[in-house]
Design a protein around this motif. Structure first.
Motif, PDB file in Angstrom:
ATOM      1  N   TRP A  84     -43.496  12.862   3.134  1.00  0.00           N
ATOM      2  CA  TRP A  84     -42.950  11.614   2.600  1.00  0.00           C
ATOM      3  C   TRP A  84     -41.929  11.824   1.475  1.00  0.00           C
ATOM      4  O   TRP A  84     -40.947  11.062   1.392  1.00  0.00           O
ATOM      5  N   PRO A  85     -42.064  12.844   0.590  1.00  0.00           N
ATOM      6  CA  PRO A  85     -41.001  13.008  -0.418  1.00  0.00           C
ATOM      7  C   PRO A  85     -39.638  13.315   0.211  1.00  0.00           C
ATOM      8  O   PRO A  85     -38.611  12.788  -0.228  1.00  0.00           O
ATOM      9  N   LEU A  86     -39.631  14.176   1.236  1.00  0.00           N
ATOM     10  CA  LEU A  86     -38.387  14.471   1.954  1.00  0.00           C
ATOM     11  C   LEU A  86     -37.819  13.218   2.592  1.00  0.00           C
ATOM     12  O   LEU A  86     -36.613  12.928   2.486  1.00  0.00           O
ATOM     13  N   LEU A  87     -38.670  12.435   3.253  1.00  0.00           N
ATOM     14  CA  LEU A  87     -38.212  11.261   3.997  1.00  0.00           C
ATOM     15  C   LEU A  87     -37.697  10.172   3.064  1.00  0.00           C
ATOM     16  O   LEU A  87     -36.646   9.567   3.326  1.00  0.00           O
ATOM     17  N   VAL A  88     -38.420   9.928   1.980  1.00  0.00           N
ATOM     18  CA  VAL A  88     -37.988   8.889   1.032  1.00  0.00           C
ATOM     19  C   VAL A  88     -36.640   9.240   0.414  1.00  0.00           C
ATOM     20  O   VAL A  88     -35.734   8.402   0.318  1.00  0.00           O
ATOM     21  N   MET A  89     -36.483  10.497  -0.003  1.00  0.00           N
ATOM     22  CA  MET A  89     -35.226  10.887  -0.635  1.00  0.00           C
ATOM     23  C   MET A  89     -34.087  10.966   0.375  1.00  0.00           C
ATOM     24  O   MET A  89     -32.925  10.728   0.016  1.00  0.00           O
ATOM     25  N   THR A  90     -34.396  11.286   1.633  1.00  0.00           N
ATOM     26  CA  THR A  90     -33.358  11.239   2.666  1.00  0.00           C
ATOM     27  C   THR A  90     -32.846   9.816   2.827  1.00  0.00           C
ATOM     28  O   THR A  90     -31.626   9.583   2.901  1.00  0.00           O
ATOM     29  N   LEU A  92     -33.056   7.261   0.633  1.00  0.00           N
ATOM     30  CA  LEU A  92     -32.333   6.819  -0.565  1.00  0.00           C
ATOM     31  C   LEU A  92     -31.004   7.552  -0.710  1.00  0.00           C
ATOM     32  O   LEU A  92     -29.990   6.957  -1.084  1.00  0.00           O
ATOM     33  N   GLY A  93     -30.991   8.859  -0.407  1.00  0.00           N
ATOM     34  CA  GLY A  93     -29.753   9.623  -0.514  1.00  0.00           C
ATOM     35  C   GLY A  93     -28.684   9.130   0.439  1.00  0.00           C
ATOM     36  O   GLY A  93     -27.493   9.107   0.099  1.00  0.00           O
ATOM     37  N   THR A  94     -29.100   8.706   1.642  1.00  0.00           N
ATOM     38  CA  THR A  94     -28.131   8.182   2.611  1.00  0.00           C
ATOM     39  C   THR A  94     -27.533   6.867   2.111  1.00  0.00           C
ATOM     40  O   THR A  94     -26.313   6.650   2.207  1.00  0.00           O
ATOM     41  N   LEU A 143     -35.477  17.451  -3.023  1.00  0.00           N
ATOM     42  CA  LEU A 143     -34.102  17.913  -3.193  1.00  0.00           C
ATOM     43  C   LEU A 143     -33.399  18.025  -1.844  1.00  0.00           C
ATOM     44  O   LEU A 143     -32.249  17.579  -1.694  1.00  0.00           O
ATOM     45  N   CYS A 144     -34.078  18.616  -0.862  1.00  0.00           N
ATOM     46  CA  CYS A 144     -33.481  18.723   0.482  1.00  0.00           C
ATOM     47  C   CYS A 144     -33.237  17.338   1.075  1.00  0.00           C
ATOM     48  O   CYS A 144     -32.238  17.112   1.756  1.00  0.00           O
ATOM     49  N   GLY A 145     -34.162  16.412   0.822  1.00  0.00           N
ATOM     50  CA  GLY A 145     -33.976  15.054   1.315  1.00  0.00           C
ATOM     51  C   GLY A 145     -32.753  14.391   0.721  1.00  0.00           C
ATOM     52  O   GLY A 145     -31.965  13.750   1.433  1.00  0.00           O
ATOM     53  N   LEU A 146     -32.558  14.544  -0.583  1.00  0.00           N
ATOM     54  CA  LEU A 146     -31.405  13.940  -1.256  1.00  0.00           C
ATOM     55  C   LEU A 146     -30.098  14.515  -0.719  1.00  0.00           C
ATOM     56  O   LEU A 146     -29.157  13.771  -0.399  1.00  0.00           O
ATOM     57  N   ALA A 190     -31.412   4.842   8.087  1.00  0.00           N
ATOM     58  CA  ALA A 190     -30.676   4.758   6.827  1.00  0.00           C
ATOM     59  C   ALA A 190     -29.172   4.751   7.068  1.00  0.00           C
ATOM     60  O   ALA A 190     -28.422   4.006   6.415  1.00  0.00           O
ATOM     61  N   LEU A 191     -28.712   5.562   8.027  1.00  0.00           N
ATOM     62  CA  LEU A 191     -27.283   5.586   8.370  1.00  0.00           C
ATOM     63  C   LEU A 191     -26.843   4.231   8.918  1.00  0.00           C
ATOM     64  O   LEU A 191     -25.745   3.750   8.594  1.00  0.00           O
TER      65      LEU A 191
END
Length: 254
Positions: A84-90, A92-94, A143-146, A190-191
């Motif tokens: 979930w940390p990867l997915l949430v930041m992905t 938000l980062g998008t 970080l990778c997600g962002l 997100a895209l």
């Protein structure tokens, strides 16, 4: 009905044929190796249309094929707890990247797409396999997600660095396939929101995207059939070489 076909009437028969063949090929690649539909689609269509147009076309086929992939296996809730940390930041980062950079940035976006494809191809051909310690996931996952989100917003490609990160977690084969489907589904949704915020995902674009679901699914079924008959290692090598050459062309020529 007019909305479904108006995009293809505008771009003409030659480019429409390129779109159909691209999604047949992209679906076949996904059928063989479990990923690559948006990467191939963005790379090839980026030669003939703007990244925003190409990204809008892949929304429906990418979402539905990834949901299909996500549904396979029984590890969804375990993966959600871990990723979930990867997915949430992905996600938000998008969204942040879409408002900051935007995918329709002309020649800059085409070069960014080429760079992302080239990096991914080089990693696929030469990247050393590595395994993360459990403690590193706490900070490296977000970080990778962002970074993945920002790259997605700028290029429409959401494999870097999410795929190498997922490959470093030591997941089993079925878990890995489901994790890729989960990550790609979040990135695609997100895209889609980012494109909608840029007025690049209206009814015409969604109708055009819905129509290319057919060649994408046909290609995926053909790829799954082909996977049983060829060496996956050889196919991956050819895939990454071709992807690298395509990325280099976009990077140099925009």
């Amino acid at each position: 009905m007019t909305t479904l076909f108006s995009f293809y009437q505008d771009i003409g028969p030659a480019l429409s044929l390129l779109v159909v063949l691209t999604f047949l090929l992209a679906g076949a690649v996904k059928g063989v190796i479990g990923l690559g539909l948006p990467t191939v689609a963005m790379g090839l269509l980026g030669l003939a249309m703007s990244p925003a147009q190409a990204a809008a076309l892949l929304i429906v086929p990418s979402t539905l094929t990834n949901l299909w992939q996500l549904a396979a296996g029984g590890h969804l809730f375990a993966l959600l707890r871990r990723l979930w940390p990867l997915l949430v930041m992905t996600f938000l980062g998008t969204l942040l990247g879409s408002s900051w950079l935007g995918i329709d940035s002309g020649q800059w976006a085409a070069r960014a797409l080429g760079g992302a494809l080239l990096v991914y191809a080089l990693y696929g051909l030469c990247g050393p396999g590595f395994r993360l310690a459990a403690g590193q996931e706490l900070w490296l996952g977000p970080l990778c997600g962002l970074v993945t989100g920002v790259v997605t917003a700028a290029t429409g490609v959401f494999v870097i660095p999410a795929v190498p990160y997922l490959q470093s977690l030591g997941l089993g084969r079925e878990q890995m396939v489901q994790a890729l489907g989960l990550s790609f589904t979040v990135s695609t949704l997100a895209l889609a929101l980012g494109l909608a915020g840029q007025d690049a995902l209206g009814a015409e674009a969604l109708g055009a995207s819905l129509l290319v679901l057919v060649p994408a699914l046909l290609g995926m079924f053909a790829g799954q059939w082909l996977r049983q008959r060829i060496s996956a290692v050889l196919f991956k090598r050819c895939f990454f070489i071709g992807l690298g050459l395509l990325g280099l062309h976009l990077l140099l020529n925009g």
